[in-house]
Motif scaffolding. Structure first.
Motif, mmCIF file in Angstrom:
data_model
loop_
_atom_site.group_PDB
_atom_site.id
_atom_site.type_symbol
_atom_site.label_atom_id
_atom_site.label_comp_id
_atom_site.label_asym_id
_atom_site.label_seq_id
_atom_site.Cartn_x
_atom_site.Cartn_y
_atom_site.Cartn_z
ATOM 1 N N LYS A 5 -7.442 -0.033 8.192
ATOM 2 C CA LYS A 5 -6.435 -0.361 9.195
ATOM 3 C C LYS A 5 -6.616 -0.223 10.179
ATOM 4 O O LYS A 5 -5.831 -1.685 11.146
ATOM 5 C CB LYS A 5 -5.060 0.372 8.492
ATOM 6 C CG LYS A 5 -4.476 0.363 7.629
ATOM 7 C CD LYS A 5 -3.157 0.834 7.319
ATOM 8 C CE LYS A 5 -2.513 0.967 5.866
ATOM 9 N NZ LYS A 5 -1.536 1.525 5.684
ATOM 10 N N ASP A 6 -7.392 0.562 10.769
ATOM 11 C CA ASP A 6 -7.220 -0.342 12.363
ATOM 12 C C ASP A 6 -8.667 -0.868 13.100
ATOM 13 O O ASP A 6 -8.296 -2.009 13.875
ATOM 14 C CB ASP A 6 -8.182 1.542 12.792
ATOM 15 C CG ASP A 6 -7.339 2.843 13.243
ATOM 16 O OD1 ASP A 6 -6.061 2.362 12.374
ATOM 17 O OD2 ASP A 6 -7.569 3.711 12.761
ATOM 18 N N LYS A 8 -8.924 -3.615 10.984
ATOM 19 C CA LYS A 8 -7.412 -4.697 11.000
ATOM 20 C C LYS A 8 -6.917 -5.067 12.158
ATOM 21 O O LYS A 8 -7.115 -6.183 12.883
ATOM 22 C CB LYS A 8 -6.785 -4.533 9.904
ATOM 23 C CG LYS A 8 -7.327 -5.037 8.869
ATOM 24 C CD LYS A 8 -6.895 -5.271 7.421
ATOM 25 C CE LYS A 8 -7.773 -4.838 6.037
ATOM 26 N NZ LYS A 8 -6.636 -5.192 4.802
ATOM 27 N N SER A 9 -6.185 -3.537 12.323
ATOM 28 C CA SER A 9 -5.750 -3.868 13.592
ATOM 29 C C SER A 9 -6.085 -3.755 15.018
ATOM 30 O O SER A 9 -5.651 -5.154 16.404
ATOM 31 C CB SER A 9 -4.650 -2.237 13.576
ATOM 32 O OG SER A 9 -3.617 -2.284 12.980
ATOM 33 N N ASP A 47 -0.675 -3.043 5.583
ATOM 34 C CA ASP A 47 -1.415 -3.239 6.990
ATOM 35 C C ASP A 47 -0.990 -4.364 7.820
ATOM 36 O O ASP A 47 -1.252 -4.237 8.785
ATOM 37 C CB ASP A 47 -3.012 -3.869 6.469
ATOM 38 C CG ASP A 47 -3.693 -2.652 5.685
ATOM 39 O OD1 ASP A 47 -3.372 -1.804 5.521
ATOM 40 O OD2 ASP A 47 -4.561 -3.018 5.359
ATOM 41 N N GLU A 50 1.128 -3.270 10.463
ATOM 42 C CA GLU A 50 -0.130 -2.138 11.749
ATOM 43 C C GLU A 50 -0.229 -3.476 13.060
ATOM 44 O O GLU A 50 -0.183 -3.348 14.087
ATOM 45 C CB GLU A 50 -0.765 -1.106 11.166
ATOM 46 C CG GLU A 50 -0.126 -0.181 10.605
ATOM 47 C CD GLU A 50 0.498 -0.593 9.205
ATOM 48 O OE1 GLU A 50 0.757 -1.819 8.554
ATOM 49 O OE2 GLU A 50 0.802 0.608 9.132
ATOM 50 N N MET A 51 -0.845 -4.764 11.882
ATOM 51 C CA MET A 51 -1.342 -5.735 12.843
ATOM 52 C C MET A 51 -0.305 -6.414 13.819
ATOM 53 O O MET A 51 -1.310 -7.322 14.574
ATOM 54 C CB MET A 51 -2.182 -7.080 11.559
ATOM 55 C CG MET A 51 -3.376 -6.537 11.498
ATOM 56 S SD MET A 51 -4.567 -7.730 10.206
ATOM 57 C CE MET A 51 -3.512 -7.689 8.153
ATOM 58 N N GLU A 53 2.016 -5.196 15.056
ATOM 59 C CA GLU A 53 2.014 -4.402 16.246
ATOM 60 C C GLU A 53 1.082 -4.100 17.198
ATOM 61 O O GLU A 53 1.508 -4.439 18.606
ATOM 62 C CB GLU A 53 2.636 -2.791 15.676
ATOM 63 C CG GLU A 53 3.522 -2.358 15.274
ATOM 64 C CD GLU A 53 4.058 -0.979 14.309
ATOM 65 O OE1 GLU A 53 3.256 -0.484 13.850
ATOM 66 O OE2 GLU A 53 5.926 -0.583 13.846
ATOM 67 N N ALA A 54 0.624 -4.735 16.594
ATOM 68 C CA ALA A 54 -1.142 -4.267 17.728
ATOM 69 C C ALA A 54 -1.378 -5.752 18.935
ATOM 70 O O ALA A 54 -1.350 -5.957 19.831
ATOM 71 C CB ALA A 54 -2.183 -4.389 16.499
#
Length: 96
Positions: A5-6, A8-9, A47, A50-51, A53-54
């Motif tokens: 997840k980290d 990808k974001s 995911d 989160e992406m 939001e990034a």
């Protein structure tokens, strides 16, 4: 957040940062997430939140989006615009 997840974001944030550095006012991103074919099931799409939001943390705001089913996934395409008020990002586009 998990390592994938980290990653990808972080990757999506990097693309958004580069577009901003190039002076772009529009950034279009595609996200792929698992979809349920059950009309009774509502759930988060893994995911994708989160992406998004990034990207918004880089000063972009969600302006428009579309979601299209593809096999057992959903393809979500989002048009982001540079926030005219960085303090307002992240957030949904608001009409003026």
């Amino acid at each position: 957040m998990g390592i994938f997840k980290d990653a990808k974001s972080d990757t999506m944030a990097s693309h958004a940062r580069r577009a901003a550095a190039e002076g772009r006012q529009v950034f279009v991103a595609q996200f792929r997430g698992a979809v349920s074919h059950s009309p009774k099931l509502s759930r988060p799409v893994q995911d994708v939140a989160e992406m998004i939001e990034a990207v918004e943390a880089e000063g972009w705001r969600t302006d428009q989006f579309t979601a299209v089913p593809y096999d057992s996934n959903m393809t979500i395409t989002i048009l982001f615009r540079r926030s005219s008020n960085p303090a307002a990002a992240p957030g949904w586009a608001q009409s003026t």
